[in-house]
Design a protein around this motif. Sequence first.
Motif, short mmCIF file in Angstrom:
data_model
loop_
_atom_site.label_atom_id
_atom_site.label_comp_id
_atom_site.label_asym_id
_atom_site.label_seq_id
_atom_site.Cartn_x
_atom_site.Cartn_y
_atom_site.Cartn_z
N PHE A 191 23.23 7.34 49.04
CA PHE A 191 23.96 6.61 50.37
C PHE A 191 24.11 7.83 51.40
CE2 PHE A 191 25.94 4.28 46.66
CZ PHE A 191 25.24 3.05 46.89
N ARG A 192 23.45 9.03 51.14
CA ARG A 192 23.91 10.17 51.76
C ARG A 192 23.95 10.03 53.21
NH1 ARG A 192 19.75 14.93 51.25
NH2 ARG A 192 18.88 13.82 53.08
N ASP A 193 22.91 9.33 53.86
CA ASP A 193 23.06 9.22 55.31
C ASP A 193 23.53 7.95 55.97
OD1 ASP A 193 21.90 11.66 55.46
OD2 ASP A 193 19.74 10.85 55.03
N LEU A 194 24.21 7.10 55.20
CA LEU A 194 24.91 5.93 55.65
C LEU A 194 26.03 6.00 56.49
CD1 LEU A 194 23.56 3.34 52.94
CD2 LEU A 194 22.63 3.47 55.18
N THR A 195 26.29 4.92 57.20
CA THR A 195 27.48 5.24 58.32
C THR A 195 28.74 4.78 57.49
OG1 THR A 195 28.36 4.01 60.15
CG2 THR A 195 26.95 2.70 58.81
N LEU A 196 29.64 5.10 57.82
CA LEU A 196 30.98 4.78 57.28
C LEU A 196 31.57 3.52 57.84
CD1 LEU A 196 32.80 8.28 57.52
CD2 LEU A 196 32.09 7.29 55.47
N ARG A 197 30.86 2.96 59.06
CA ARG A 197 31.27 1.57 59.62
C ARG A 197 30.73 0.56 59.12
NH1 ARG A 197 33.71 2.95 64.67
NH2 ARG A 197 33.56 5.37 65.12
N PRO A 198 31.49 -0.53 59.17
CA PRO A 198 31.05 -1.72 58.68
C PRO A 198 29.78 -2.27 59.42
CG PRO A 198 33.43 -1.87 58.79
CD PRO A 198 33.05 -0.70 59.47
N TYR A 199 28.83 -2.75 58.54
CA TYR A 199 27.56 -3.40 59.27
C TYR A 199 27.04 -4.74 58.65
CZ TYR A 199 25.22 -0.49 55.69
OH TYR A 199 24.93 -0.28 54.18
N TRP A 200 26.14 -5.16 59.21
CA TRP A 200 25.51 -6.50 58.73
C TRP A 200 24.26 -6.24 58.13
CZ3 TRP A 200 28.73 -10.22 58.25
CH2 TRP A 200 29.74 -10.38 59.42
N VAL A 201 24.26 -6.69 56.85
CA VAL A 201 22.94 -6.67 55.99
C VAL A 201 21.94 -7.90 56.55
CG1 VAL A 201 21.77 -6.40 53.67
CG2 VAL A 201 24.22 -5.42 54.35
N GLY A 202 20.95 -7.68 57.36
CA GLY A 202 20.49 -8.68 57.74
C GLY A 202 20.89 -9.36 58.96
N GLU A 203 20.91 -10.71 59.16
CA GLU A 203 21.38 -11.17 60.28
C GLU A 203 22.88 -11.27 60.31
OE1 GLU A 203 21.42 -16.11 59.39
OE2 GLU A 203 19.27 -15.21 59.16
#
Length: 334
Positions: A191-203
């Motif tokens: 998970f090293r480079d993933l954002t801290l902000r909520p995001y959608w997985v897919g649509e």
Amino acid sequence: MSFHQITDQPAQDAFVRFREGVGQRFVVTIDTEEEFDWTKPLTRTRHRVDTVSRLRKFQQFCEGFGIVPIYLIDYPVATSALAAELLRDAVIAGRAEVGVQLHPWVNPPYEEEVNQYNSFSGNLPFALERAKFLKLHTTIAENFGAAPMIYRAGRYGIGPNTADVLHEAGVAIDTSVRSRFDYSGWGGPNFRDLTLRPYWVGEPGRLMEMPLTTVFSGLLRRYGQWLYPKLSRFDRLRGAMARVGLLERIPLTPEGVTVGEALRAVNIAVDEDLPVIVLSFHSPSLCPGHTPYVRTEADLDEMYEWWRQVFELLIARGVKPTSVREVMETTLFD
């Protein structure tokens, strides 16, 4: 199967947007699990759920701040009559929420070998990960009076099929991503480079990822995401850089993080305008002697003081407590 995985880098238009005026919010998530010896190999049988009795005090403590704690429950706790007795009324009344936490080694069906690789449920074959998850999801819904709408994989062990399993069960939010951490050396996800902000997985509207909050602090924190991993083989150097205020990684948990560090991290997270700040810890820490972080009653008192100061700072900074239900109700899809 979908073409999206939880660990895919989100596109710019994949970030979750919330209704205007909602402001910054925070959630408290509890990995609500059995007690076992963290220093020994995992087994299916050598565990207990004695610390479940301590959930009552923590629930009351959270209610005093107007906080709806989110209990991410694994199978031994899901089948504990005492856990259901302590939490069911609060869950039904909306004073608490329940989610799913899958520890595959103690969750039927028992088909896989118990080892480190298989302890990351996302490494299991699709059919087995799905069967274990659905068994746990159904058990929680039956015993706690509400269908779980949020998930965290035990050991943060999501895999290529996890998003599809969650979508099938109608789970709205995953919170397995521990940004700034890399578990690939143990067979888990990175998970090293993933954002801290909520995001959608897919649509949009399909599955929201709500990462745990970890920030970099120090004079070099703007370079933390690039620099910190390069120091992975130099623990002493990492420690020295933290002590002199150059660079420090601070997850928002009372486990292994001092209150001073946590308050600094809260201010950074608020200043970075994170829409949802996600705090976490393990329920066995509510009773001395079951985790490395709380060995004595004095340690437990310090942990409650940690929570008190963190809650007070968040609220003073204008960050309000929220819940899974409220997060979904305030989400924009167009």
